[in-house]
Write an enzyme that holds these catalytic residues in place. Structure first.
Site, PDB file in Angstrom:
ATOM      1  N   LYS A 180      13.930  -5.232  11.269  1.00 35.88           N
ATOM      2  CA  LYS A 180      14.148  -4.977  12.690  1.00 35.88           C
ATOM      3  C   LYS A 180      13.031  -4.964  13.546  1.00 35.88           C
ATOM      4  O   LYS A 180      12.848  -5.268  14.613  1.00 35.88           O
ATOM      5  CB  LYS A 180      14.901  -3.607  12.550  1.00 35.88           C
ATOM      6  CG  LYS A 180      16.031  -3.356  11.604  1.00 35.88           C
ATOM      7  CD  LYS A 180      16.745  -2.060  11.628  1.00 35.88           C
ATOM      8  CE  LYS A 180      15.708  -0.804  11.138  1.00 35.88           C
ATOM      9  NZ  LYS A 180      15.374  -1.111   9.588  1.00 35.88           N
ATOM     10  N   ARG A 240      19.771   7.141  12.340  1.00 37.28           N
ATOM     11  CA  ARG A 240      19.622   6.951  10.722  1.00 37.28           C
ATOM     12  C   ARG A 240      20.883   7.783  10.108  1.00 37.28           C
ATOM     13  O   ARG A 240      21.015   7.725   8.835  1.00 37.28           O
ATOM     14  CB  ARG A 240      18.305   7.270  10.396  1.00 37.28           C
ATOM     15  CG  ARG A 240      17.143   6.144  10.337  1.00 37.28           C
ATOM     16  CD  ARG A 240      16.528   6.015   9.134  1.00 37.28           C
ATOM     17  NE  ARG A 240      15.704   5.179   8.609  1.00 37.28           N
ATOM     18  CZ  ARG A 240      14.633   4.553   8.942  1.00 37.28           C
ATOM     19  NH1 ARG A 240      14.498   4.525  10.434  1.00 37.28           N
ATOM     20  NH2 ARG A 240      13.494   3.910   8.613  1.00 37.28           N
ATOM     21  N   ARG A 251       5.202  -6.734   1.220  1.00 39.68           N
ATOM     22  CA  ARG A 251       4.693  -6.539   2.718  1.00 39.68           C
ATOM     23  C   ARG A 251       3.252  -6.011   2.891  1.00 39.68           C
ATOM     24  O   ARG A 251       3.038  -4.945   1.794  1.00 39.68           O
ATOM     25  CB  ARG A 251       5.556  -5.611   3.604  1.00 39.68           C
ATOM     26  CG  ARG A 251       5.283  -5.273   4.907  1.00 39.68           C
ATOM     27  CD  ARG A 251       6.378  -4.779   5.751  1.00 39.68           C
ATOM     28  NE  ARG A 251       6.732  -3.634   5.535  1.00 39.68           N
ATOM     29  CZ  ARG A 251       7.913  -2.711   6.047  1.00 39.68           C
ATOM     30  NH1 ARG A 251       8.554  -3.328   6.800  1.00 39.68           N
ATOM     31  NH2 ARG A 251       8.308  -1.505   5.568  1.00 39.68           N
ATOM     32  N   ARG A 277       2.031  -0.154   2.990  1.00 39.57           N
ATOM     33  CA  ARG A 277       2.331   1.086   3.584  1.00 39.57           C
ATOM     34  C   ARG A 277       2.898   1.921   2.357  1.00 39.57           C
ATOM     35  O   ARG A 277       3.412   1.373   1.228  1.00 39.57           O
ATOM     36  CB  ARG A 277       3.669   0.879   4.160  1.00 39.57           C
ATOM     37  CG  ARG A 277       3.293   0.861   5.848  1.00 39.57           C
ATOM     38  CD  ARG A 277       4.587   0.346   6.717  1.00 39.57           C
ATOM     39  NE  ARG A 277       5.760   1.338   6.314  1.00 39.57           N
ATOM     40  CZ  ARG A 277       6.885   1.106   7.140  1.00 39.57           C
ATOM     41  NH1 ARG A 277       7.086   0.230   8.154  1.00 39.57           N
ATOM     42  NH2 ARG A 277       8.043   1.806   6.869  1.00 39.57           N
ATOM     43  N   ARG A 315      14.215   4.931  -0.175  1.00 39.97           N
ATOM     44  CA  ARG A 315      14.736   4.436   1.076  1.00 39.97           C
ATOM     45  C   ARG A 315      16.003   3.802   1.095  1.00 39.97           C
ATOM     46  O   ARG A 315      16.627   3.976   1.972  1.00 39.97           O
ATOM     47  CB  ARG A 315      13.633   3.525   1.846  1.00 39.97           C
ATOM     48  CG  ARG A 315      12.257   4.457   2.317  1.00 39.97           C
ATOM     49  CD  ARG A 315      11.131   3.521   2.407  1.00 39.97           C
ATOM     50  NE  ARG A 315      10.815   2.900   3.531  1.00 39.97           N
ATOM     51  CZ  ARG A 315      10.467   1.664   3.868  1.00 39.97           C
ATOM     52  NH1 ARG A 315       9.819   1.327   2.839  1.00 39.97           N
ATOM     53  NH2 ARG A 315      10.609   0.965   4.722  1.00 39.97           N
TER      54      ARG A 315
HETATM   55  P1  AMP Z   1      10.689   2.593   9.764  1.00 42.90           P
HETATM   56  O1  AMP Z   1       9.466   2.395  10.086  1.00 42.90           O
HETATM   57  O2  AMP Z   1      11.869   2.778  10.541  1.00 42.90           O
HETATM   58  O3  AMP Z   1      10.979   2.152   8.369  1.00 42.90           O
HETATM   59  O4  AMP Z   1      10.473   4.538   9.422  1.00 42.90           O
HETATM   60  C1  AMP Z   1       9.518   4.967   8.236  1.00 42.90           C
HETATM   61  C2  AMP Z   1       9.890   6.418   8.141  1.00 42.90           C
HETATM   62  O5  AMP Z   1       9.998   7.200   9.160  1.00 42.90           O
HETATM   63  C3  AMP Z   1      11.418   6.575   7.449  1.00 42.90           C
HETATM   64  O6  AMP Z   1      11.453   6.039   6.080  1.00 42.90           O
HETATM   65  C4  AMP Z   1      11.530   7.909   7.669  1.00 42.90           C
HETATM   66  O7  AMP Z   1      10.649   8.728   6.858  1.00 42.90           O
HETATM   67  C5  AMP Z   1      11.059   8.196   8.965  1.00 42.90           C
HETATM   68  N1  AMP Z   1      12.062   7.590  10.072  1.00 42.90           N
HETATM   69  C6  AMP Z   1      11.954   6.943  10.973  1.00 42.90           C
HETATM   70  N2  AMP Z   1      13.110   6.913  11.725  1.00 42.90           N
HETATM   71  C7  AMP Z   1      13.560   7.911  11.365  1.00 42.90           C
HETATM   72  C8  AMP Z   1      15.049   8.554  11.879  1.00 42.90           C
HETATM   73  N3  AMP Z   1      15.666   8.305  12.863  1.00 42.90           N
HETATM   74  N4  AMP Z   1      15.197   9.746  10.982  1.00 42.90           N
HETATM   75  C9  AMP Z   1      14.609  10.096  10.013  1.00 42.90           C
HETATM   76  N5  AMP Z   1      13.495   9.915   9.669  1.00 42.90           N
HETATM   77  C10 AMP Z   1      13.123   8.648  10.363  1.00 42.90           C
END
Ligand code: AMP
Length: 215
Positions: free
Chosen positions: A13, A87, A124, A157, A168
């Site tokens: 994404k 989410r 990654r 990461r 996740r």
């Molecule tokens: P991402 O980079 O989108 O994979 O987000 C990394 C982490 O940020 C996720 O695993 C969550 O811990 C947190 N996070 C990002 N977006 C959300 C969301 N909409 N709701 C809750 N936690 C979020």
């Protein structure tokens, strides 16, 4: 207007949103990027979110709402690509409450199977300096561990480590998949096959967006 870009962690994404934004027309809003910035700057939100993120769990809906409002801003004419939000169904309803200013016009699901997701996430690597993303076997840097673009050190990461990846993916299955049904029910769901090279997927995505004649 908002184009929601949804899909499992590792579906691409963020990469696709960056590409679309660089072609002009859209602004990318990533709640994950915004949270990581809070963590880097050790803001009160960052201090609360850091451990939750490292475990691969969801940060609270209250914190996300603050971030969402900050990131969307007041310009209702903008075309926004929303990466990483909603989410869960409660977040999708929250987003709907902002529809006067920011209506969701489509939710695009980048669909990738789970075996491929684990391969993508575990390999990654991200530049600690400029944020460029690589994959140890699929898109490696020229010199191992060093960013091609800025010479920064490449890192994994914290939440791409095996234990957090498992969490996740299971959070995605239980909390985020129902969001796909939510948008299907509203007639806004659109699937794009997320398998293939970055450029292949990008072509499919652009083709879908063009075909949807959004306004
Ligand atoms: P991402 O980079 O989108 O994979 O987000 C990394 C982490 O940020 C996720 O695993 C969550 O811990 C947190 N996070 C990002 N977006 C959300 C969301 N909409 N709701 C809750 N936690 C979020």
């Amino acid at each position: 207007m908002i184009v929601v870009l949804t899909g499992a962690p590792g579906a691409g994404k963020g990469t696709q949103a960056d590409l679309l934004a660089s072609q002009g027309g859209y602004r990318k809003v990533s709640t994950g990027d915004a949270l990581r910035k809070h963590v880097r700057t050790k803001s009160p939100i960052g201090l609360q979110a850091e451990a939750v993120m490292a475990r691969g769990e969801l940060v609270s809906d209250e914190i996300l709402f603050q971030i969402l409002r900050e990131e969307l801003g007041p310009d209702s004419q903008e075309k926004i690509l929303l990466d990483g939000y909603p989410r869960n169904v409660a977040q999708a309803q929250t987003l709907d409450s902002l529809k006067e200013m920011h209506p969701v016009v489509v939710a695009i699901h980048l669909d990738v199977d789970s075996v491929e997701l684990v391969t993508r996430l575990s390999g990654r690597r991200v530049c600690s300096s400029c944020g460029a993303t690589y994959h140890v076997s699929m898109t490696p840097s020229k010199i191992s561990g060093i960013c091609d673009k800025c010479g920064g050190a490449l890192q994994q990461r914290t939440d791409d480590r095996e234990e957090s990846v498992r969490t996740r993916l299971s959070v995605y299955e239980s909390m985020t998949k129902p969001v796909l049904e939510y948008y299907r029910g509203k007639g806004l769901y659109h699937r794009v096959d997320g398998k293939g090279s970055t450029q292949d997927v990008f072509r499919k995505l652009v083709g879908s967006l063009d075909g949807l004649s959004l306004s």
